[in-house]
Design an enzyme around this catalytic site. Sequence first.
Site, PDB file in Angstrom:
ATOM      1  CG  HIS A  62      -0.473  -0.422   2.459  1.00  0.00           C
ATOM      2  ND1 HIS A  62      -0.443  -1.731   2.880  1.00  0.00           N
ATOM      3  CD2 HIS A  62       0.090   0.288   3.441  1.00  0.00           C
ATOM      4  CE1 HIS A  62       0.103  -1.795   4.070  1.00  0.00           C
ATOM      5  NE2 HIS A  62       0.446  -0.580   4.431  1.00  0.00           N
ATOM      6  CG  HIS A  90       4.574   5.616   5.011  1.00  0.00           C
ATOM      7  ND1 HIS A  90       4.600   5.537   6.381  1.00  0.00           N
ATOM      8  CD2 HIS A  90       3.424   6.281   4.705  1.00  0.00           C
ATOM      9  CE1 HIS A  90       3.529   6.115   6.871  1.00  0.00           C
ATOM     10  NE2 HIS A  90       2.795   6.589   5.880  1.00  0.00           N
ATOM     11  CG  HIS A  92       0.358   8.607   2.076  1.00  0.00           C
ATOM     12  ND1 HIS A  92      -0.545   7.585   2.254  1.00  0.00           N
ATOM     13  CD2 HIS A  92       1.048   8.694   3.237  1.00  0.00           C
ATOM     14  CE1 HIS A  92      -0.413   7.072   3.472  1.00  0.00           C
ATOM     15  NE2 HIS A  92       0.546   7.731   4.095  1.00  0.00           N
ATOM     16  CB  THR A 192      -3.978   8.047   7.021  1.00  0.00           C
ATOM     17  OG1 THR A 192      -2.771   7.473   6.514  1.00  0.00           O
ATOM     18  CG2 THR A 192      -3.689   9.391   7.666  1.00  0.00           C
TER      19      THR A 192
HETATM   20  S1  B30 Z   1       0.193   6.963   8.747  1.00  0.00           S
HETATM   21  O1  B30 Z   1       1.403   7.708   8.897  1.00  0.00           O
HETATM   22  O2  B30 Z   1      -0.927   7.467   9.469  1.00  0.00           O
HETATM   23  N1  B30 Z   1      -0.189   6.911   7.221  1.00  0.00           N
HETATM   24  C1  B30 Z   1       1.003   2.785  10.178  1.00  0.00           C
HETATM   25  C2  B30 Z   1       1.923   3.785  10.389  1.00  0.00           C
HETATM   26  C3  B30 Z   1       1.679   5.071   9.942  1.00  0.00           C
HETATM   27  C4  B30 Z   1       0.504   5.362   9.290  1.00  0.00           C
HETATM   28  C5  B30 Z   1      -0.412   4.379   9.080  1.00  0.00           C
HETATM   29  C6  B30 Z   1      -0.167   3.078   9.530  1.00  0.00           C
HETATM   30  C7  B30 Z   1       1.281   1.397  10.638  1.00  0.00           C
HETATM   31  O3  B30 Z   1       2.336   1.116  11.147  1.00  0.00           O
HETATM   32  N2  B30 Z   1       0.332   0.477  10.461  1.00  0.00           N
HETATM   33  C8  B30 Z   1       0.378  -0.919  10.858  1.00  0.00           C
HETATM   34  C9  B30 Z   1       1.582  -1.643  10.448  1.00  0.00           C
HETATM   35  N3  B30 Z   1       1.757  -1.823   9.008  1.00  0.00           N
HETATM   36  C10 B30 Z   1       3.133  -1.556   8.755  1.00  0.00           C
HETATM   37  C11 B30 Z   1       3.416  -0.584   7.692  1.00  0.00           C
HETATM   38  O4  B30 Z   1       4.588  -0.197   7.546  1.00  0.00           O
HETATM   39  O5  B30 Z   1       2.543  -0.067   6.859  1.00  0.00           O
HETATM   40  C12 B30 Z   1       1.484  -3.168   8.643  1.00  0.00           C
HETATM   41  C13 B30 Z   1       0.271  -3.402   7.863  1.00  0.00           C
HETATM   42  O6  B30 Z   1      -0.307  -2.493   7.156  1.00  0.00           O
HETATM   43  O7  B30 Z   1      -0.242  -4.515   7.848  1.00  0.00           O
HETATM   44 CU1  B30 Z   1       0.869  -1.014   6.614  1.00  0.00          CU
HETATM   45 ZN    ZN Z   2       1.147   7.695   5.969  1.00  0.00          ZN
END
Ligand code: B30
Ligand code: ZN
Length: 249
Positions: A62, A90, A92, A192
């Site tokens: 994603h 990361h 977007h 998010t």
């Molecule tokens: S964000 O910055 O709000 N877009 C996570 C961290 C930051 C945001 C959103 C989600 C996160 O760590 N989510 C769960 C763990 N993820 C790890 C990942 O690196 O991205 C595992 C997963 O879905 O199964 Cu995604």
């Molecule tokens: Zn993010």
Amino acid sequence: AASEWGYWGKNGPESWPGICTTGKIQSPIDIVTKDAKEYNGSSFIFYQHNLSFPATLDNNGHSVGIKLHGAPVHIGDEKQPMGYVLEQMHFHWGAEHTVDGLRDPLELHLVHYNPYYANFSEAAQHPFGIVVVSVLFKLSRYDNPHLKPIVEATKKVSCKVGRRTAIRGELIPSLLLPKNRKTVYYYIGSLTTPGCQENVGWFVLTEKLTVSQSQVNVFKRVRGDNGRLLYNYRPTQKLNDRVVLKINL
Ligand code: B30
Ligand code: ZN
């Protein structure tokens, strides 16, 4: 599994409610600059961001995620000198936060957790366990040279979810931050992506960096869980009772 959700079609954000908190303080939001309340904050400091780190980049289905290896990079202030540790960064494509309704082509998230908790996942279950620093990139005619190693690494992982590669040379986090780190929008929101845990502190830097269309196009060619990841932003959420602060740190 991550493939249960996506950004369009039947797995799109409209279908997230079962897997995503549906509270009143969700992210991202539209930042209405005239409504941002000016505020003088205590000093907020970036530590170790001028150092260089070996780094890897992952296609997580994603987004593309960056992990730094070595001494922890962190942010903090006078009240909380222990601060927050950088977990990952990361992108977007299609920025998640809009400013006065306008969407930039790219947004970088520097995701931090409070080291009072054992790890990121533990911290995400607690209020103010997570702080995200966000950098917006506006479109430019020129490539951003500091994005070049990241764009090159993205090309290498774009064909398949789960691919990982090393970023050429070493990564200096401060090169991915604007010069002005003292004027920021701050509000309380959520992650998010599902589970969309709330009480995440958001610092959206007011100064933007730049990116070229051809650099953005490399991100748009990444293969995600549901085919090509043409965009990966969640629609803006209602502000409800929240106030966005414009902090002069
Ligand atoms: S964000 O910055 O709000 N877009 C996570 C961290 C930051 C945001 C959103 C989600 C996160 O760590 N989510 C769960 C763990 N993820 C790890 C990942 O690196 O991205 C595992 C997963 O879905 O199964 Cu995604
Ligand atoms: Zn993010």
